[in-house]
Each structure stands twice: as structure tokens, then as C-alpha cells.
Write a protein that holds these residues in place. Structure first.
Motif, PDB file in Angstrom:
ATOM      1  N   MET A   1       0.845  -1.191   0.000  1.00 39.54           N
ATOM      2  CA  MET A   1       0.000   0.000   0.000  1.00 39.54           C
ATOM      3  C   MET A   1       0.882   1.243   0.000  1.00 39.54           C
ATOM      4  SD  MET A   1      -3.326   0.767   0.302  1.00 39.54           S
ATOM      5  CE  MET A   1      -4.403   2.064   0.848  1.00 39.54           C
ATOM      6  N   SER A   2       0.651   2.148  -0.957  1.00 37.59           N
ATOM      7  CA  SER A   2       1.435   3.378  -1.048  1.00 37.59           C
ATOM      8  C   SER A   2       1.036   4.336   0.066  1.00 37.59           C
ATOM      9  CB  SER A   2       1.210   4.037  -2.408  1.00 37.59           C
ATOM     10  OG  SER A   2       1.552   3.151  -3.450  1.00 37.59           O
ATOM     11  N   GLU A   3       2.026   4.919   0.729  1.00 40.29           N
ATOM     12  CA  GLU A   3       1.757   5.848   1.823  1.00 40.29           C
ATOM     13  C   GLU A   3       1.395   7.224   1.277  1.00 40.29           C
ATOM     14  OE1 GLU A   3       4.865   6.080   4.668  1.00 40.29           O
ATOM     15  OE2 GLU A   3       5.122   3.922   4.816  1.00 40.29           O
ATOM     16  N   ALA A   4       0.547   7.924   2.022  1.00 40.30           N
ATOM     17  CA  ALA A   4       0.185   9.284   1.646  1.00 40.30           C
ATOM     18  C   ALA A   4       1.414  10.187   1.760  1.00 40.30           C
ATOM     19  CB  ALA A   4      -0.930   9.800   2.547  1.00 40.30           C
ATOM     20  N   ASN A   5       1.593  11.052   0.788  1.00 33.38           N
ATOM     21  CA  ASN A   5       2.699  12.006   0.840  1.00 33.38           C
ATOM     22  C   ASN A   5       2.250  13.433   0.564  1.00 33.38           C
ATOM     23  OD1 ASN A   5       2.182  11.748  -1.886  1.00 33.38           O
ATOM     24  ND2 ASN A   5       4.260  11.206  -2.474  1.00 33.38           N
ATOM     25  N   PHE A   6       0.942  13.617   0.314  1.00 32.55           N
ATOM     26  CA  PHE A   6       0.367  14.953   0.193  1.00 32.55           C
ATOM     27  C   PHE A   6      -1.060  14.888   0.708  1.00 32.55           C
ATOM     28  CE2 PHE A   6      -2.155  18.224  -1.756  1.00 32.55           C
ATOM     29  CZ  PHE A   6      -1.371  19.346  -1.599  1.00 32.55           C
ATOM     30  N   ALA A   7      -1.317  15.557   1.825  1.00 28.31           N
ATOM     31  CA  ALA A   7      -2.620  15.451   2.480  1.00 28.31           C
ATOM     32  C   ALA A   7      -2.972  13.965   2.598  1.00 28.31           C
ATOM     33  CB  ALA A   7      -3.668  16.251   1.725  1.00 28.31           C
ATOM     34  N   GLY A   8      -4.145  13.531   2.140  1.00 26.76           N
ATOM     35  CA  GLY A   8      -4.507  12.120   2.226  1.00 26.76           C
ATOM     36  C   GLY A   8      -4.175  11.330   0.983  1.00 26.76           C
ATOM     37  N   TYR A   9      -3.390  11.905   0.065  1.00 27.75           N
ATOM     38  CA  TYR A   9      -3.114  11.271  -1.226  1.00 27.75           C
ATOM     39  C   TYR A   9      -1.678  10.769  -1.325  1.00 27.75           C
ATOM     40  CZ  TYR A   9      -7.184  14.154  -2.413  1.00 27.75           C
ATOM     41  OH  TYR A   9      -8.411  14.751  -2.434  1.00 27.75           O
ATOM     42  N   HIS A  10      -1.510   9.751  -2.178  1.00 27.76           N
ATOM     43  CA  HIS A  10      -0.174   9.356  -2.626  1.00 27.76           C
ATOM     44  C   HIS A  10      -0.013   9.867  -4.051  1.00 27.76           C
ATOM     45  CE1 HIS A  10       3.518   6.999  -3.075  1.00 27.76           C
ATOM     46  NE2 HIS A  10       3.077   6.748  -4.298  1.00 27.76           N
ATOM     47  N   ILE A  11       0.819  10.896  -4.210  1.00 31.18           N
ATOM     48  CA  ILE A  11       1.089  11.477  -5.526  1.00 31.18           C
ATOM     49  C   ILE A  11       2.445  10.963  -5.996  1.00 31.18           C
ATOM     50  CG2 ILE A  11       1.466  13.603  -6.837  1.00 31.18           C
ATOM     51  CD1 ILE A  11      -0.444  15.004  -4.927  1.00 31.18           C
ATOM     52  N   ARG A  12       2.430  10.299  -7.141  1.00 36.66           N
ATOM     53  CA  ARG A  12       3.676   9.756  -7.684  1.00 36.66           C
ATOM     54  C   ARG A  12       4.449  10.789  -8.488  1.00 36.66           C
ATOM     55  NH1 ARG A  12       5.233   6.911 -12.312  1.00 36.66           N
ATOM     56  NH2 ARG A  12       3.101   6.801 -13.118  1.00 36.66           N
ATOM     57  N   LYS A  13       3.727  11.628  -9.222  1.00 37.27           N
ATOM     58  CA  LYS A  13       4.399  12.613 -10.067  1.00 37.27           C
ATOM     59  C   LYS A  13       3.540  13.860 -10.219  1.00 37.27           C
ATOM     60  CE  LYS A  13       7.488  10.191 -13.260  1.00 37.27           C
ATOM     61  NZ  LYS A  13       7.883  10.062 -14.681  1.00 37.27           N
ATOM     62  N   TRP A  14       4.218  14.996 -10.324  1.00 31.33           N
ATOM     63  CA  TRP A  14       3.596  16.235 -10.779  1.00 31.33           C
ATOM     64  C   TRP A  14       4.109  16.538 -12.177  1.00 31.33           C
ATOM     65  CZ3 TRP A  14      -0.235  19.062  -8.746  1.00 31.33           C
ATOM     66  CH2 TRP A  14      -0.542  18.902  -7.379  1.00 31.33           C
ATOM     67  N   TYR A  15       3.260  17.133 -13.002  1.00 28.87           N
ATOM     68  CA  TYR A  15       3.629  17.517 -14.364  1.00 28.87           C
ATOM     69  C   TYR A  15       3.262  18.976 -14.614  1.00 28.87           C
ATOM     70  CZ  TYR A  15       3.418  12.439 -15.133  1.00 28.87           C
ATOM     71  OH  TYR A  15       3.578  11.078 -15.047  1.00 28.87           O
ATOM     72  N   THR A  16       4.114  19.675 -15.325  1.00 29.73           N
ATOM     73  CA  THR A  16       3.794  21.003 -15.849  1.00 29.73           C
ATOM     74  C   THR A  16       4.203  21.029 -17.310  1.00 29.73           C
ATOM     75  OG1 THR A  16       4.205  22.039 -13.690  1.00 29.73           O
ATOM     76  CG2 THR A  16       4.141  23.492 -15.619  1.00 29.73           C
ATOM     77  N   GLN A  17       3.267  21.371 -18.175  1.00 31.62           N
ATOM     78  CA  GLN A  17       3.548  21.481 -19.605  1.00 31.62           C
ATOM     79  C   GLN A  17       3.168  22.883 -20.063  1.00 31.62           C
ATOM     80  OE1 GLN A  17       1.650  18.297 -21.810  1.00 31.62           O
ATOM     81  NE2 GLN A  17       2.272  16.745 -20.329  1.00 31.62           N
ATOM     82  N   ILE A  18       4.051  23.517 -20.828  1.00 37.59           N
ATOM     83  CA  ILE A  18       3.813  24.871 -21.316  1.00 37.59           C
ATOM     84  C   ILE A  18       3.989  24.895 -22.826  1.00 37.59           C
ATOM     85  CG2 ILE A  18       4.576  27.287 -21.242  1.00 37.59           C
ATOM     86  CD1 ILE A  18       5.538  26.788 -18.390  1.00 37.59           C
ATOM     87  N   GLU A  19       3.054  25.551 -23.505  1.00 40.98           N
ATOM     88  CA  GLU A  19       3.091  25.673 -24.957  1.00 40.98           C
ATOM     89  C   GLU A  19       2.830  27.130 -25.327  1.00 40.98           C
ATOM     90  OE1 GLU A  19       0.726  22.839 -27.455  1.00 40.98           O
ATOM     91  OE2 GLU A  19      -0.426  24.662 -27.896  1.00 40.98           O
ATOM     92  N   ASP A  20       3.711  27.727 -26.109  1.00 46.79           N
ATOM     93  CA  ASP A  20       3.543  29.098 -26.596  1.00 46.79           C
ATOM     94  C   ASP A  20       3.321  29.059 -28.099  1.00 46.79           C
ATOM     95  OD1 ASP A  20       3.947  30.404 -24.102  1.00 46.79           O
ATOM     96  OD2 ASP A  20       6.104  30.197 -24.319  1.00 46.79           O
ATOM     97  N   THR A  21       2.212  29.614 -28.569  1.00 41.45           N
ATOM     98  CA  THR A  21       1.905  29.650 -29.997  1.00 41.45           C
ATOM     99  C   THR A  21       2.088  31.070 -30.514  1.00 41.45           C
ATOM    100  OG1 THR A  21       0.328  27.843 -29.725  1.00 41.45           O
ATOM    101  CG2 THR A  21       0.173  29.127 -31.745  1.00 41.45           C
TER     102      THR A  21
END
Length: 200
Positions: A1-21
Motif C-alpha cells: 500500500m502506497s503511503e500518503a505524501n500529500f494530504a490524504g493522497y499518494h502522488i507519484r508525479k507532478w507535471y507542468t507542460q507549457i506551450e507558446d503559440t
């Protein structure tokens, strides 16, 4: 069982994607500033994977805190540029229900994100689906204060190469700093928004 690491959640990854047109599809240069689209997403373990539950509170209870973190991250990614459009989505791993993804996207999650981008009177357009890692999803965008502003109807297509795992949900929020380049289909203009009902 994965332990919580943010509030009550287990978050494996954060992503940020930026696109300029800087130009549209036929090469016409931007009529003003380029369009910056930003996606912030999190790969979160689904506590209901492989089981049915009437109560989805394990997802919903801490979602305001998740929304606050999304808000912090979009503020950082925008780097001082105003956010005028938004939309949200979920990608649910194959051991979960589509309903589990929707549980992450309720108003209590979205309201802190609205606050972070200076408020928003219109409802946040939303979509979602189940899929495997690498599944593409089109996140709808609309003006944050008036849904009838046609120039801001847009889409940001995103994919994540290693998520969702079968027991994960990818929670996604997309943003834009302006409407489409050279939008010319009429309707209410952004500078004509009345700001009364989230529509006009």
C-alpha cells in the motif's frame, strides 16, 4: 500500500507542460501576444482501484488542499501573465471507474484554483476517460468569466508517457493567457463581458 505524501493522497508525479503559440496554422503571426497554454497535472493513487464504493470521500475530502497546490503551481508557471481561460480533465487507470476521476474534479477542488487565477464566474469545462499510460486527452478551454465568449473556446491535447498506471488517476487542469489567434467568428468579445452570470 502506497503511503500518503500529500494530504490524504499518494502522488507519484507532478507535471507542468507549457506551450507558446506565436503564429496560427497558416503562418499568420499572433494578433497581439502569443497564446500561452499551461497544463498542471498530478498522478495520484486511486484508493478505490479494483473495488466499488458508494462513498468516494477518500478522494473528495482533501481535494480542496489538492486544489490549493494546483493553484500555487499555475501561479508559478504563469510567471505573472494573466490567466483568462481554464478547463479540467481526468485520466483514470484501467483498474478504476470513470466516476473516481470525476470525484477529483468537483467544485471543492476547483474553487481554490479559481481563486489562484483571480476568480472565475463561469463553470469549468471538463472531460475525462479511462486509459493506459500514453493515452492522449483533449482538455477543453473556455473563458473563466463568460462561457459565451467564442474566441476562447479551445483545446489543449496532452499525454503522459508513464501514467496512468492501472491504480492511478491523472488529475489535470489546463489554462490559457488569451483566446485563439485571429479568432473571427463573432459573438461576445472578452472586453464586452458583463460578468453577471458566468455566461455573458
Amino acid at each position: 500500500m502506497s503511503e500518503a505524501n500529500f494530504a490524504g493522497y499518494h502522488i507519484r508525479k507532478w507535471y507542468t507542460q507549457i506551450e507558446d503559440t506565436l503564429a496560427n496554422e497558416t503562418g499568420a503571426l499572433a494578433d497581439g501576444e502569443p497564446v500561452r497554454k499551461i497544463v498542471v497535472a498530478a498522478a495520484v493513487r486511486n484508493p478505490y482501484a479494483d473495488r466499488f464504493s458508494e462513498d468516494l470521500d477518500l478522494i473528495i475530502a482533501d481535494s480542496p488542499k489538492l486544489g490549493e497546490e494546483f493553484g500555487r503551481r499555475i501561479t508559478e508557471a504563469a510567471a505573472g501573465q494573466p490567466i483568462v481561460s481554464y478547463g479540467k480533465a481526468c485520466l483514470v487507470g484501467t483498474n478504476g471507474e470513470y466516476e473516481h476521476g470525476n470525484a477529483f474534479l468537483t467544485a471543492v477542488f476547483a474553487d481554490p484554483v479559481r481563486d489562484a487565477v483571480g476568480g472565475g464566474k463561469s463553470w469549468v469545462p471538463s472531460t475525462g476517460k479511462r486509459g493506459a499510460p500514453g493515452t492522449a486527452i483533449d482538455v477543453p478551454l473556455a473563458h473563466k468569466d463568460a462561457l459565451y465568449v467564442r474566441s476562447h473556446y479551445d483545446t489543449f491535447t496532452v499525454t503522459f508517457t508513464d501514467t496512468p498506471a492501472p491504480d492511478e488517476v491523472v488529475v489535470i487542469f489546463a489554462f490559457a493567457t488569451r483566446g485563439r489567434l485571429h479568432a473571427r467568428l463573432g459573438g461576445i468579445k472578452a472586453d464586452e463581458i458583463q460578468g453577471q452570470d458566468g455566461l455573458h
